[in-house]
Scaffold this motif. Structure first.
Motif, PDB file in Angstrom:
ATOM      1  N   THR A 279       0.860  -1.181   0.000  1.00 17.89           N
ATOM      2  CA  THR A 279       0.000   0.000   0.000  1.00 17.89           C
ATOM      3  C   THR A 279       0.898   1.233   0.000  1.00 17.89           C
ATOM      4  OG1 THR A 279      -0.110   0.154   2.414  1.00 17.89           O
ATOM      5  CG2 THR A 279      -1.740  -1.249   1.322  1.00 17.89           C
ATOM      6  N   THR A 280       0.276   2.403  -0.048  1.00 17.69           N
ATOM      7  CA  THR A 280       1.063   3.636  -0.053  1.00 17.69           C
ATOM      8  C   THR A 280       1.953   3.733   1.171  1.00 17.69           C
ATOM      9  OG1 THR A 280      -0.695   4.762  -1.273  1.00 17.69           O
ATOM     10  CG2 THR A 280       0.916   6.155  -0.168  1.00 17.69           C
ATOM     11  N   LYS A 281       1.440   3.282   2.325  1.00 19.59           N
ATOM     12  CA  LYS A 281       2.213   3.372   3.557  1.00 19.59           C
ATOM     13  C   LYS A 281       2.987   2.098   3.853  1.00 19.59           C
ATOM     14  CE  LYS A 281       1.968   4.567   8.432  1.00 19.59           C
ATOM     15  NZ  LYS A 281       1.133   5.041   9.558  1.00 19.59           N
ATOM     16  N   ARG A 282       2.370   0.933   3.671  1.00 22.74           N
ATOM     17  CA  ARG A 282       2.985  -0.342   4.048  1.00 22.74           C
ATOM     18  C   ARG A 282       3.419  -1.069   2.788  1.00 22.74           C
ATOM     19  NH1 ARG A 282       2.830  -3.433   8.747  1.00 22.74           N
ATOM     20  NH2 ARG A 282       1.148  -2.223   9.713  1.00 22.74           N
ATOM     21  N   PHE A 283       4.721  -0.974   2.461  1.00 24.59           N
ATOM     22  CA  PHE A 283       5.183  -1.527   1.191  1.00 24.59           C
ATOM     23  C   PHE A 283       6.573  -2.149   1.258  1.00 24.59           C
ATOM     24  CE2 PHE A 283       6.597   2.827   1.453  1.00 24.59           C
ATOM     25  CZ  PHE A 283       7.880   2.826   0.916  1.00 24.59           C
TER      26      PHE A 283
ATOM     27  N   TYR B 296      16.542 -11.639  -7.170  1.00 30.08           N
ATOM     28  CA  TYR B 296      15.902 -11.318  -8.453  1.00 30.08           C
ATOM     29  C   TYR B 296      14.381 -11.312  -8.299  1.00 30.08           C
ATOM     30  CZ  TYR B 296      20.525 -13.022  -9.964  1.00 30.08           C
ATOM     31  OH  TYR B 296      21.858 -13.255 -10.101  1.00 30.08           O
ATOM     32  N   MET B 297      13.881 -12.261  -7.515  1.00 32.89           N
ATOM     33  CA  MET B 297      12.440 -12.348  -7.299  1.00 32.89           C
ATOM     34  C   MET B 297      11.926 -11.097  -6.586  1.00 32.89           C
ATOM     35  SD  MET B 297      10.001 -13.183  -4.761  1.00 32.89           S
ATOM     36  CE  MET B 297      10.976 -14.051  -3.529  1.00 32.89           C
ATOM     37  N   PHE B 298      12.619 -10.680  -5.530  1.00 31.54           N
ATOM     38  CA  PHE B 298      12.224  -9.474  -4.814  1.00 31.54           C
ATOM     39  C   PHE B 298      12.194  -8.261  -5.741  1.00 31.54           C
ATOM     40  CE2 PHE B 298      14.161 -11.467  -0.800  1.00 31.54           C
ATOM     41  CZ  PHE B 298      12.925 -11.805  -0.282  1.00 31.54           C
ATOM     42  N   GLN B 299      13.289  -8.081  -6.465  1.00 31.14           N
ATOM     43  CA  GLN B 299      13.415  -6.894  -7.307  1.00 31.14           C
ATOM     44  C   GLN B 299      12.333  -6.848  -8.382  1.00 31.14           C
ATOM     45  OE1 GLN B 299      17.482  -7.128  -8.718  1.00 31.14           O
ATOM     46  NE2 GLN B 299      18.276  -7.198  -6.630  1.00 31.14           N
ATOM     47  N   SER B 300      12.082  -7.993  -9.005  1.00 28.90           N
ATOM     48  CA  SER B 300      11.088  -8.013 -10.082  1.00 28.90           C
ATOM     49  C   SER B 300       9.677  -7.834  -9.528  1.00 28.90           C
ATOM     50  CB  SER B 300      11.199  -9.300 -10.897  1.00 28.90           C
ATOM     51  OG  SER B 300      10.977 -10.447 -10.096  1.00 28.90           O
ATOM     52  N   GLN B 301       9.389  -8.398  -8.346  1.00 29.74           N
ATOM     53  CA  GLN B 301       8.085  -8.209  -7.738  1.00 29.74           C
ATOM     54  C   GLN B 301       7.853  -6.742  -7.381  1.00 29.74           C
ATOM     55  OE1 GLN B 301       5.347 -10.083  -6.714  1.00 29.74           O
ATOM     56  NE2 GLN B 301       6.014 -11.972  -7.704  1.00 29.74           N
ATOM     57  N   VAL B 302       8.863  -6.116  -6.819  1.00 30.48           N
ATOM     58  CA  VAL B 302       8.747  -4.710  -6.434  1.00 30.48           C
ATOM     59  C   VAL B 302       8.531  -3.829  -7.666  1.00 30.48           C
ATOM     60  CG1 VAL B 302      10.083  -2.762  -5.532  1.00 30.48           C
ATOM     61  CG2 VAL B 302       9.991  -4.917  -4.250  1.00 30.48           C
ATOM     62  N   ARG B 303       9.298  -4.079  -8.713  1.00 29.49           N
ATOM     63  CA  ARG B 303       9.117  -3.289  -9.950  1.00 29.49           C
ATOM     64  C   ARG B 303       7.744  -3.540 -10.547  1.00 29.49           C
ATOM     65  NH1 ARG B 303      14.636  -4.887 -10.862  1.00 29.49           N
ATOM     66  NH2 ARG B 303      13.879  -6.569 -12.222  1.00 29.49           N
ATOM     67  N   PHE B 304       7.254  -4.766 -10.446  1.00 28.84           N
ATOM     68  CA  PHE B 304       5.920  -5.096 -10.962  1.00 28.84           C
ATOM     69  C   PHE B 304       4.851  -4.218 -10.318  1.00 28.84           C
ATOM     70  CE2 PHE B 304       1.982  -7.603 -10.496  1.00 28.84           C
ATOM     71  CZ  PHE B 304       1.677  -7.834 -11.826  1.00 28.84           C
ATOM     72  N   HIS B 305       5.067  -3.886  -9.061  1.00 29.00           N
ATOM     73  CA  HIS B 305       4.117  -3.034  -8.347  1.00 29.00           C
ATOM     74  C   HIS B 305       4.406  -1.545  -8.530  1.00 29.00           C
ATOM     75  CE1 HIS B 305       1.751  -6.048  -6.171  1.00 29.00           C
ATOM     76  NE2 HIS B 305       2.873  -6.739  -6.021  1.00 29.00           N
TER      77      HIS B 305
ATOM     78  N   ASN C 131      11.240  -3.864  13.922  1.00 33.38           N
ATOM     79  CA  ASN C 131      10.578  -2.852  14.742  1.00 33.38           C
ATOM     80  C   ASN C 131      10.847  -1.443  14.227  1.00 33.38           C
ATOM     81  OD1 ASN C 131       9.495  -4.792  16.467  1.00 33.38           O
ATOM     82  ND2 ASN C 131      11.281  -4.765  17.812  1.00 33.38           N
ATOM     83  N   GLU C 132      12.020  -1.250  13.689  1.00 32.79           N
ATOM     84  CA  GLU C 132      12.391   0.068  13.159  1.00 32.79           C
ATOM     85  C   GLU C 132      11.536   0.431  11.937  1.00 32.79           C
ATOM     86  OE1 GLU C 132      16.172   1.480  10.553  1.00 32.79           O
ATOM     87  OE2 GLU C 132      16.660   0.571  12.503  1.00 32.79           O
ATOM     88  N   VAL C 133      11.320  -0.532  11.041  1.00 30.47           N
ATOM     89  CA  VAL C 133      10.514  -0.273   9.853  1.00 30.47           C
ATOM     90  C   VAL C 133       9.031  -0.182  10.226  1.00 30.47           C
ATOM     91  CG1 VAL C 133       9.919  -1.100   7.534  1.00 30.47           C
ATOM     92  CG2 VAL C 133      12.237  -1.408   8.407  1.00 30.47           C
ATOM     93  N   GLY C 134       8.621  -0.996  11.198  1.00 29.58           N
ATOM     94  CA  GLY C 134       7.296  -0.882  11.794  1.00 29.58           C
ATOM     95  C   GLY C 134       6.141  -0.941  10.820  1.00 29.58           C
ATOM     96  N   ASP C 135       5.291   0.094  10.847  1.00 28.78           N
ATOM     97  CA  ASP C 135       4.062   0.042  10.050  1.00 28.78           C
ATOM     98  C   ASP C 135       4.280   0.345   8.570  1.00 28.78           C
ATOM     99  OD1 ASP C 135       4.503   2.751  10.188  1.00 28.78           O
ATOM    100  OD2 ASP C 135       2.683   3.216  11.325  1.00 28.78           O
ATOM    101  N   GLU C 136       5.531   0.474   8.156  1.00 27.72           N
ATOM    102  CA  GLU C 136       5.849   0.549   6.725  1.00 27.72           C
ATOM    103  C   GLU C 136       6.190  -0.830   6.161  1.00 27.72           C
ATOM    104  OE1 GLU C 136       9.027   3.368   6.378  1.00 27.72           O
ATOM    105  OE2 GLU C 136       7.628   5.051   6.129  1.00 27.72           O
ATOM    106  N   LEU C 137       6.273  -1.820   7.054  1.00 30.50           N
ATOM    107  CA  LEU C 137       6.722  -3.151   6.658  1.00 30.50           C
ATOM    108  C   LEU C 137       5.554  -4.001   6.157  1.00 30.50           C
ATOM    109  CD1 LEU C 137       9.097  -5.156   6.520  1.00 30.50           C
ATOM    110  CD2 LEU C 137       8.567  -5.806   8.879  1.00 30.50           C
TER     111      LEU C 137
END
Length: 422
Positions: A120-124, A138-147, A177-183
């Protein structure tokens, strides 16, 4: 137990090893006419002798029944994969309905990300380990770019401390815990492929869930190697390959875990196909998808029976022995291997450094300080099948099903000769 670096002592351990009889269940390659010392079960397990019979059965049914084998084979093909769910569930600590077999590991991780990475806009953001296995990266990077997101802003790698070779659980939890509600997602290798470290999956899962993130695990090096309790740990999803400690053959079918709370849902995001729809209505060819009530809902195509047959063969061995017995021997044989390494190190005044922490499974990763790849080549040429990772690490994985204590002693003698020769 006080170990000794002697052939007699190694043989005495083999004499009381209750799993020793299973060594004869596997086929060993030979070098110079002798069975190898096989340390690469963390990359490709040896072939069980019973595998051929499982494949032959499918081939015979195909020859005699052709398409009718789907329903009238001794083990009908249309639900062949279901036979693996119960024994696999015992291996990974799951309910049978939470487990399925399909595709290959990275394909399955991509499919599971469709359901469990919903930025989401906040949790990504995604947390993974530093230098995860390249396919995961590679899977992470391609999934993130897909979104439509930037991997640099989205993927957070938990690093090791300066001068250390392993991750500290408290550092992983602190980062969560540091990333928190953005995770949005925590997805880490349960056992690190390079250093052999077993992550504290229970604690990390709990921390991820506490901040509202999804938690998944890549269990490629964990399944069949370490104790898992995916259901009790409340893991959301996981996937693994079957050709390492599970001995199912090169590139073979992958397994998945989906927590029971997501099963039977029609509104969950998911890439869907024919074999994920209900068995009872599948051949009515209905236009509406009705998900299976178990993890099979994530299946897309019919099961590759010839690929799954070796997996089923290997699982019969796990059913006979059980993970507790395998882990008991694993702990003892890895400790003996560690002892042998230290003893040889002292005898040749070398500088081996074991970088695998005490939180470990079958694998010991060893820095060969002062020795180049020539020592690795010497080991291979003299019947020790291990593997090399840059800059100067060998990975040693004495799988408890088929490795013996005498193997550990013999390896030490070959290693000693190799150091002196190089």
């Amino acid at each position: 137990m006080e170990f000794k670096n002697t052939l007699e002592f190694a043989k005495s351990l083999d004499a009381i090893d209750q799993l020793g009889v299973y060594r004869d269940e596997f086929i060993f390659p030979k070098v110079n006419g002798k069975e190898v010392i096989y340390f690469t079960g963390n990359s490709l397990g040896l072939q069980p002798k019973r595998t051929q019979g499982f494949i032959d059965e499918v081939m015979k049914d195909w020859a005699e029944l052709a398409v009718e084998g789907h329903f009238y084979a001794k083990k009908p093909w249309w639900d062949y994969h279901e036979q693996l769910a119960e024994p696999l569930a015992k291996v990974v600590g799951a309910l049978p309905e939470e487990v399925s077999v399909m595709n290959t590991l990275t394909v399955n991780l991509h499919l599971l990300m469709v359901s469990f990475y919903r930025p989401t806009t906040k949790r990504f953001k995604i947390i993974c380990e530093e230098k995860a296995f390249p396919s995961d990266q590679y899977m992470f990077q391609s999934q993130v770019r897909f979104h439509g997101l930037d991997p640099k802003d989205t993927i957070i790698e938990v690093k090791k401390r300066e001068g250390e070779h392993y991750w500290r659980t408290e550092d992983v939890i602190q980062k969560i815990n540091e990333v928190g509600d953005e995770l949005a997602l925590v997805l880490i290798g349960g056992v690190n492929y390079y250093n052999g470290q077993v992550m504290d999956m229970k604690a990390i899962t709990k921390a991820g869930k506490a901040v509202g993130a999804m938690v998944g695990w890549d269990l490629a090096h964990a399944v069949g190697n370490v104790k898992l309790n995916l259901h009790d740990w409340e893991v959301d999803f996981a996937s693994w390959c079957s050709y390492k400690y599970m001995n199912s053959g090169p590139g073979n079918a992958s397994g998945i875990f989906v927590n029971r709370k997501y099963l039977g849902k029609t509104d969950i995001p998911r890439f869907e196909g024919w074999w994920g729809t209900k068995k009872e209505t599948r051949f009515l060819m209905k236009p509406e998808f009705e998900p299976m009530e178990n993890a099979d809902a994530w299946q897309i195509s019919n099961a590759p029976v010839l690929s799954i047959a070796p997996y089923l063969a290997s699982l019969t061995l796990f059913e006979e022995v059980g993970m507790d017995a395998l882990i008991e021997k694993r702990n003892k044989i890895v400790s003996y291997l560690e002892f042998i390494l230290h003893e040889i190190d002292k005898e040749v005044d070398s500088s081996f450094e074991i970088i695998t922490p005490k939180d470990r499974g079958c694998q010991l990763s060893v820095f060969l300080h002062g020795h180049g790849k020539s020592l690795f080549n010497y080991l291979m040429e003299n019947g020790v099948i291990t593997d090399w990772r840059e800059p100067n690490v060998i990975r040693l994985a004495p799988a408890p099903f088929y490795c013996s204590y005498e193997d550990m002693y013999r390896f030490g003698q070959i290693l000693k000769a190799g150091v002196l020769a190089n």
